[in-house]
Write an enzyme that holds these catalytic residues in place. Structure first.
Site, mmCIF file in Angstrom:
data_model
loop_
_atom_site.group_PDB
_atom_site.id
_atom_site.type_symbol
_atom_site.label_atom_id
_atom_site.label_comp_id
_atom_site.label_asym_id
_atom_site.label_seq_id
_atom_site.Cartn_x
_atom_site.Cartn_y
_atom_site.Cartn_z
ATOM 1 N N LYS A 84 0.840 -1.194 0.000
ATOM 2 C CA LYS A 84 0.000 0.000 0.000
ATOM 3 C C LYS A 84 0.876 1.246 0.000
ATOM 4 C CE LYS A 84 -3.921 1.859 2.695
ATOM 5 N NZ LYS A 84 -4.791 1.568 3.867
ATOM 6 N N SER A 159 -9.286 2.335 2.650
ATOM 7 C CA SER A 159 -8.240 2.998 1.891
ATOM 8 C C SER A 159 -7.264 2.033 1.212
ATOM 9 C CB SER A 159 -7.452 3.954 2.804
ATOM 10 O OG SER A 159 -6.812 3.269 3.852
ATOM 11 N N SER A 183 -10.230 0.113 6.620
ATOM 12 C CA SER A 183 -9.486 0.202 5.364
ATOM 13 C C SER A 183 -8.970 -1.114 4.810
ATOM 14 C CB SER A 183 -8.310 1.171 5.531
ATOM 15 O OG SER A 183 -8.775 2.492 5.673
#
Length: 475
Positions: A84, A159, A183
């Protein structure tokens, strides 16, 4: 194994790892299959924002050479992994989705990245995220939006949105993510994959400025529960630099996930007794209630007393945003999106007493939840309150006619669980009439990470929703 490349990349990560370990395929060949899939599919979904193909190829060649020399290999040997774009990666651009860091290249790896590498994984690049990971809609001014693979006009959530989409599209077999208010779970639900918010401290976070009190966790996403457990066997475990790191070894995640679930007590909640939920989400999840009964569980309508969960989460989130973005507000306010500014400024308004009250309320809530789990072994809820919405919409402003006050109010089913500290996982639960994925959230008592994986695995194997792939990813 006589498979076409697009079929090969959809094998479970554990199967891919076994094929590399047995030399049926090399790490280089495995990487190339995924790079080919990325070249074909990523332009349509924008899940991988920074690709380091040459660097990954060199790492794969080195992995093959070590194996040829007879050196020991790790549990993730040869598996391509996406990181990420919030986690530092040495020598790979890490932007946090912000123009402030658009050209930032760290000189060290975050601990979780180091552990992926030590276990043999091949870092192929970074996955897209909202600006500073704020909000559950993956778009930012650096790379743009990531699209839902089941409907390119819809959001994939966030996210860890890029990670979920990359997995769903066969562009990588495993993915790293993080979770503050949902997320790992929200984007997993909307990409028909698995996202596990492990207990705080199970996967130590380093570097991290708030090592004692952070609500955020590092974790794993995969197409199956077994693939998530495989990653945890490499990235979990204590670290002396991290004060809230749990003293449990990672090898607890190497055991088989199958277990006898007869007599297990499951609490079933459609809305945690407090949040508006779109009717289609309720319908899809309710249709699977009988699955738990079919594997021997006793299922009852119930939920813990989560009063104050909203105040706790909003206060502690604002507190952390103020700390994280104080310098950004002072020096780069013009480069911040409105929701980040709002959340940080909410934190600036807090008093010491406000934060202390939130911590006290959280302690009381934890004690109520612990008592609840003396009566039940698990709690099940929908993962999200709404199905995927338009990619042009930043966040929902109303559900079932009920107006929402902030950009994160629509994520209550996830963030209310965040403040409990309990491990929770999102597993594929079915599809709306429009063909959009829906996730089911399975929650266990504090520290019961393995037990959560076990029930999620049983549900997944009974339903097999994870086998349905998005058309955009198929040749």
């Amino acid at each position: 194994m006589a498979l076409s490349p697009d079929e090969f990349v959809f094998l479970e990560a554990s199967v891919q790892a076994a094929l590399v370990a047995s030399r049926h395929i090399s790490a280089v060949e495995l990487l190339q299959a995924h790079l080919d899939q990325i070249e074909r599919v990523n332009p349509q979904v924008n899940a991988i924002c920074t690709l380091v193909a040459e660097q990954a190829l060199q790492a794969a060649q080195d992995a093959d050479a070590r194996q040829t020399r007879g050196e020991p290999i790790g549990p993730l040997h040869g598996l391509p992994v996406g990181i990420k774009d919030l986690a530092d990666t040495q020598g790979i651009r890490t932007t946090q989705g912000s123009p402030i860091y658009a050209d930032h290249v760290p000189d060290t790896d975050a601990l979780v990245v180091t552990r992926y590498k030590q276990a043999g994984a091949i870092v192929l690049g970074k996955t897209n995220t909202p600006e500073f990971g704020a909000g559950s809609q993956t778009f930012n001014p650096v790379f743009g939006a990531t699209r839902n693979p089941y409907d390119l006009d819809k959001t994939c959530g966030g996210s860890s949105g890029g990670a979920g989409v990359a997995l769903a599209c066969g562009m990588m077999p495993i993915a790293q993510g993080s979770d503050f208010g949902g997320s790992l779970r929200n984007p997993a639900a909307w990409s028909n994959v698995v996202g596990f918010r492990n207990g705080v401290g199970r996967v130590p976070v380093w570097p991290g400025a708030m090592g004692y009190t952070s609500l955020s966790v590092q974790g794993a996403m995969g197409r199956t529960v077994r693939d998530v457990a495989l990653q945890l066997s490499a990235i979990a475990g204590p670290d002396p630099r991290v004060p809230n790191a749990l003293p449990f070894p990672a090898d607890v995640f190497r055991a088989p996930l199958e277990r006898d679930l007869r007599g297990v007590r499951v609490a079933w909640s459609r809305d945690l007794g407090r949040y508006p939920v779109d009717a289609v989400i309720t319908q899809v999840c309710d249709a699977q209630r009988g699955t738990f009964e079919g594997i021997g569980c006793t299922v009852e309508d119930a939920e813990p007393d989560l009063r104050d969960a909203d105040d706790i989460f909003q206060t502690l989130r604002a507190h952390s945003f103020a700390h994280r973005h104080e310098k950004h507000l002072a020096e780069n306010r013009h480069q911040l999106k409105a929701t980040v500014i709002w959340n940080a400024e909410q934190g600036m308004k807090l008093t010491a007493l406000d934060v202390a009250r939130a911590e006290a309320m959280r302690t009381a809530l934890y004690q109520r939840v612990a008592a609840f789990f003396e009566r039940y072994d698990y709690l099940c809820t929908p993962t999200t309150q709404v199905p995927p919405f338009s990619i042009e919409q930043e966040y929902p402003t109303a559900i079932n006619g009920q107006l929402l006050e902030t950009y994160i109010d629509w994520m209550g089913l996830c963030y209310a669980i965040t403040v409990t500290g309990c491990p929770s996982i999102s597993v594929p639960c079915g599809f709306t009439p429009d063909g959009l994925p829906v996730g089911l959230q399975i929650i266990g008592p504090p520290h019961a990470d393995v037990a959560v994986l076990q029930l999620a695995h049983a549900f997944e194997q009974a339903t097999r929703f994870y086998q349905q792939k998005p058309q955009v990813a198929l040749a």
